[in-house]
Design an enzyme around this catalytic site. Structure first.
Site, PDB file in Angstrom:
ATOM      1  N   GLY A   6       0.819  -1.215   0.000  1.00 34.71           N
ATOM      2  CA  GLY A   6       0.000   0.000   0.000  1.00 34.71           C
ATOM      3  C   GLY A   6       0.850   1.261   0.000  1.00 34.71           C
ATOM      4  N   GLN A   7       0.169   2.406  -0.062  1.00 35.75           N
ATOM      5  CA  GLN A   7       0.891   3.686  -0.117  1.00 35.75           C
ATOM      6  C   GLN A   7       1.781   3.857   1.121  1.00 35.75           C
ATOM      7  OE1 GLN A   7      -1.324   7.111  -2.099  1.00 35.75           O
ATOM      8  NE2 GLN A   7      -2.841   6.345  -0.681  1.00 35.75           N
ATOM      9  N   THR A  57      -9.600   0.729   1.809  1.00 41.54           N
ATOM     10  CA  THR A  57      -9.519   2.189   1.688  1.00 41.54           C
ATOM     11  C   THR A  57     -10.380   2.755   0.551  1.00 41.54           C
ATOM     12  OG1 THR A  57      -7.553   1.972   0.303  1.00 41.54           O
ATOM     13  CG2 THR A  57      -7.185   2.278   2.658  1.00 41.54           C
ATOM     14  N   THR A  96      -8.284   7.383  10.406  1.00 38.81           N
ATOM     15  CA  THR A  96      -8.615   8.369   9.381  1.00 38.81           C
ATOM     16  C   THR A  96      -9.364   9.590   9.924  1.00 38.81           C
ATOM     17  OG1 THR A  96      -9.962   8.676   7.380  1.00 38.81           O
ATOM     18  CG2 THR A  96     -10.706   6.984   8.897  1.00 38.81           C
ATOM     19  N   ASP A  97      -9.222  10.694   9.208  1.00 37.69           N
ATOM     20  CA  ASP A  97     -10.016  11.902   9.481  1.00 37.69           C
ATOM     21  C   ASP A  97     -11.505  11.636   9.229  1.00 37.69           C
ATOM     22  OD1 ASP A  97      -9.215  11.546   6.778  1.00 37.69           O
ATOM     23  OD2 ASP A  97      -9.766  13.595   6.278  1.00 37.69           O
ATOM     24  N   TYR A 120     -16.942   3.452   5.333  1.00 39.64           N
ATOM     25  CA  TYR A 120     -15.488   3.391   5.559  1.00 39.64           C
ATOM     26  C   TYR A 120     -15.142   3.971   6.935  1.00 39.64           C
ATOM     27  CZ  TYR A 120     -10.611   4.947   5.213  1.00 39.64           C
ATOM     28  OH  TYR A 120      -9.278   5.208   5.463  1.00 39.64           O
ATOM     29  N   LYS A 124     -13.596   2.074  10.242  1.00 39.17           N
ATOM     30  CA  LYS A 124     -12.323   2.522  10.835  1.00 39.17           C
ATOM     31  C   LYS A 124     -12.527   2.851  12.313  1.00 39.17           C
ATOM     32  CE  LYS A 124      -8.900   2.958   9.065  1.00 39.17           C
ATOM     33  NZ  LYS A 124      -7.811   1.969   8.836  1.00 39.17           N
ATOM     34  N   TRP A 145      -6.082  12.417   3.876  1.00 43.32           N
ATOM     35  CA  TRP A 145      -5.853  12.645   2.444  1.00 43.32           C
ATOM     36  C   TRP A 145      -4.454  12.157   2.001  1.00 43.32           C
ATOM     37  CZ3 TRP A 145      -8.188  17.905   0.426  1.00 43.32           C
ATOM     38  CH2 TRP A 145      -9.528  18.005   0.826  1.00 43.32           C
TER      39      TRP A 145
HETATM   40  N1  LIG Z   1      -5.553   6.802   1.716  1.00 40.39           N
HETATM   41  C1  LIG Z   1      -5.964   7.748   2.545  1.00 40.39           C
HETATM   42  O1  LIG Z   1      -6.303   8.880   2.141  1.00 40.39           O
HETATM   43  C2  LIG Z   1      -6.004   7.488   4.022  1.00 40.39           C
HETATM   44  C3  LIG Z   1      -6.401   8.520   4.853  1.00 40.39           C
HETATM   45  C4  LIG Z   1      -6.424   8.303   6.219  1.00 40.39           C
HETATM   46  C5  LIG Z   1      -6.076   7.056   6.728  1.00 40.39           C
HETATM   47  N2  LIG Z   1      -5.713   6.053   5.906  1.00 40.39           N
HETATM   48  C6  LIG Z   1      -5.423   4.739   6.496  1.00 40.39           C
HETATM   49  O2  LIG Z   1      -4.059   4.402   6.330  1.00 40.39           O
HETATM   50  C7  LIG Z   1      -3.916   2.986   6.123  1.00 40.39           C
HETATM   51  C8  LIG Z   1      -3.113   2.729   4.867  1.00 40.39           C
HETATM   52  O3  LIG Z   1      -3.671   3.503   3.812  1.00 40.39           O
HETATM   53  P1  LIG Z   1      -3.036   3.502   2.347  1.00 40.39           P
HETATM   54  O4  LIG Z   1      -3.449   4.759   1.715  1.00 40.39           O
HETATM   55  O5  LIG Z   1      -1.591   3.099   2.406  1.00 40.39           O
HETATM   56  O6  LIG Z   1      -3.905   2.306   1.743  1.00 40.39           O
HETATM   57  P2  LIG Z   1      -3.717   1.461   0.402  1.00 40.39           P
HETATM   58  O7  LIG Z   1      -2.703   2.087  -0.482  1.00 40.39           O
HETATM   59  O8  LIG Z   1      -5.076   1.176  -0.099  1.00 40.39           O
HETATM   60  O9  LIG Z   1      -3.076   0.124   0.985  1.00 40.39           O
HETATM   61  C9  LIG Z   1      -3.819  -0.741   1.786  1.00 40.39           C
HETATM   62  C10 LIG Z   1      -3.151  -2.093   1.729  1.00 40.39           C
HETATM   63  O10 LIG Z   1      -3.986  -3.005   2.464  1.00 40.39           O
HETATM   64  C11 LIG Z   1      -3.980  -4.215   1.759  1.00 40.39           C
HETATM   65  N3  LIG Z   1      -5.166  -5.027   2.016  1.00 40.39           N
HETATM   66  C12 LIG Z   1      -6.462  -4.679   1.810  1.00 40.39           C
HETATM   67  N4  LIG Z   1      -7.250  -5.731   2.104  1.00 40.39           N
HETATM   68  C13 LIG Z   1      -6.434  -6.732   2.505  1.00 40.39           C
HETATM   69  C14 LIG Z   1      -6.648  -8.068   2.934  1.00 40.39           C
HETATM   70  N5  LIG Z   1      -7.884  -8.596   3.002  1.00 40.39           N
HETATM   71  N6  LIG Z   1      -5.581  -8.810   3.280  1.00 40.39           N
HETATM   72  C15 LIG Z   1      -4.336  -8.320   3.200  1.00 40.39           C
HETATM   73  N7  LIG Z   1      -4.048  -7.064   2.790  1.00 40.39           N
HETATM   74  C16 LIG Z   1      -5.091  -6.281   2.454  1.00 40.39           C
HETATM   75  C17 LIG Z   1      -3.977  -3.817   0.297  1.00 40.39           C
HETATM   76  O11 LIG Z   1      -3.521  -4.906  -0.462  1.00 40.39           O
HETATM   77  P3  LIG Z   1      -3.626  -4.911  -2.063  1.00 40.39           P
HETATM   78  O12 LIG Z   1      -2.519  -3.993  -2.495  1.00 40.39           O
HETATM   79  O13 LIG Z   1      -3.393  -6.322  -2.433  1.00 40.39           O
HETATM   80  O14 LIG Z   1      -5.014  -4.413  -2.376  1.00 40.39           O
HETATM   81  C18 LIG Z   1      -3.022  -2.634   0.297  1.00 40.39           C
HETATM   82  O15 LIG Z   1      -1.689  -3.040   0.062  1.00 40.39           O
HETATM   83  C19 LIG Z   1      -5.348   2.425   6.083  1.00 40.39           C
HETATM   84  O16 LIG Z   1      -5.658   1.903   7.345  1.00 40.39           O
HETATM   85  C20 LIG Z   1      -6.214   3.636   5.814  1.00 40.39           C
HETATM   86  O17 LIG Z   1      -7.509   3.485   6.355  1.00 40.39           O
HETATM   87  C21 LIG Z   1      -5.645   6.254   4.562  1.00 40.39           C
END
Ligand SMILES: NC(=O)c1ccc[n+]([C@@H]2O[C@H](COP(=O)([O-])OP(=O)(O)OC[C@H]3O[C@@H](n4cnc5c(N)ncnc54)[C@H](OP(=O)(O)O)[C@@H]3O)[C@@H](O)[C@H]2O)c1
Length: 298
Positions: A6-7, A57, A96-97, A120, A124, A145
């Site tokens: 993930g990111q 996400t 998350t926000d 979502y 969370k 974000w």
């Molecule tokens: N993106 C935002 O704007 C944001 C904002 C606030 C908080 N957050 C939080 O920060 C965290 C990381 O966010 P991110 O942006 O890095 O998310 P992301 O890029 O969507 O990465 C999430 C990762 O979780 C993995 N995943 C999802 N379902 C899974 C499962 N069943 N088993 C194993 N792995 C699984 C995904 O795997 P795949 O690559 O195989 O799909 C992906 O690698 C999350 O908890 C999110 O709620 C994100």
């Protein structure tokens, strides 16, 4: 660490090795929806710090996939928290926000009452509640974000559309803070060190860049910055029309204001969190360098 592709997960692979041996797991190693597989992975690794960067996400898709979002964002987190409690491990988790409803125009503090508007955010919040109920040693970092050079995120989407179109509609009545996954990963490393030294208490912390903007102004900033770096685009900032959330009509309702007050974390760690535009400038520099080298941009 879970969520290695993930990111945030990809950036954590650069910062966490400074703290000790890092084992990074992705979906191919363990599906976190499978509680037994998750427990087996924990028993096999016996980590003293669990960093959970896995998450469901897809905010709009979650409206019609509540069960999967709940499994990943709440039930898997409950399993991690129970393990952390039993093994006296530290659990680091990202929230998350979007746990807030955005009715307040002031930046949200950790003591403000959450009230999510969408599935979502609700899942969370359920993950946060499971951690609190377990009373495990935990750092819950609420982010805002998030973007990175890789992944399906707002900057990559806007820049792709900017190559294809000469006009675009972007929501102008949602205010938040674009925050790079690289900043989050760097601060996460500092936060774990701080927890080990007892500078940080177990609990929830807000982690975001400084300042705030709307999605519309953010899109204009991206397109102007990309053009200034010579990236070939059809779209100009003036071609980006401001629309309301209601007119845009996304599946999930999002908060109008979700700026996070980060003073609790920044104060404890002695950090000065950079303005959001610094991180976006860095992103544009990296994307433009990559484009000059002919590498794909997502
Ligand atoms: N993106 C935002 O704007 C944001 C904002 C606030 C908080 N957050 C939080 O920060 C965290 C990381 O966010 P991110 O942006 O890095 O998310 P992301 O890029 O969507 O990465 C999430 C990762 O979780 C993995 N995943 C999802 N379902 C899974 C499962 N069943 N088993 C194993 N792995 C699984 C995904 O795997 P795949 O690559 O195989 O799909 C992906 O690698 C999350 O908890 C999110 O709620 C994100």
């Amino acid at each position: 660490m879970l969520g290695k592709a993930g990111q945030i997960g990809r950036e954590l692979r650069h910062t966490l090795p400074a703290l000790g041996e890092l084992v990074s797991l992705g979906r191919e190693d363990v599906d976190v929806c499978n509680q037994q597989a998750l427990r087996d992975a924990l028993s096999a690794q016996q980590p003293d710090v669990i960093v959970n960067a896995a998450g469901y996400t897809a905010v709009d898709l979650a409206e019609s996939h509540r069960e999967t979002a709940d499994l990943v964002n709440a039930q898997a987190v409950a399993t991690l928290a129970r393990y952390a409690k039993d093994a006296s491990a530290l659990l680091v988790h990202f929230s998350t926000d979007y746990v807030f409803d955005g009715a307040s125009t002031a930046a949200y503090t950790e003591t403000d009452a959450p009230s999510p508007l969408n599935v979502y955010g609700a899942t969370k919040l359920a993950g946060e509640a499971a951690i609190a109920a377990s009373t495990c040693n935990a750092l819950v970092l609420r982010c805002c974000w998030v973007y990175a050079t890789h992944g399906q995120n707002f900057p990559n989407t806007i820049l792709r559309l900017a190559r294809e179109r000469d006009s675009l509609e972007v929501v102008a009545d949602q205010i938040g803070t674009p925050t790079s996954a690289a900043l989050i990963a760097a601060v996460t490393q500092r936060a774990i060190e701080g927890r080990r030294r007892n500078v940080l208490a177990s609990g929830i912390y807000h982690l975001a860049a400084s300042g705030a903007t709307s999605w519309h102004a953010y899109a204009q900033y991206l397109v102007a910055g990309a053009a200034a770096r010579g990236m070939p685009l059809r779209l100009s900032p003036d071609g980006i029309r401001a629309v309301t959330s209601a007119a845009y009509g996304a599946a999930a309702t999002r908060p109008h204001h979700s700026r996070l007050d980060t003073s609790r974390l920044a104060g404890a760690l002695g950090l000065q969190l950079p303005d959001w535009a610094h991180g976006v400038d860095d992103l544009l520099d990296q994307l433009s360098d990559r484009e000059k080298c002919g590498a794909p941009n997502s």
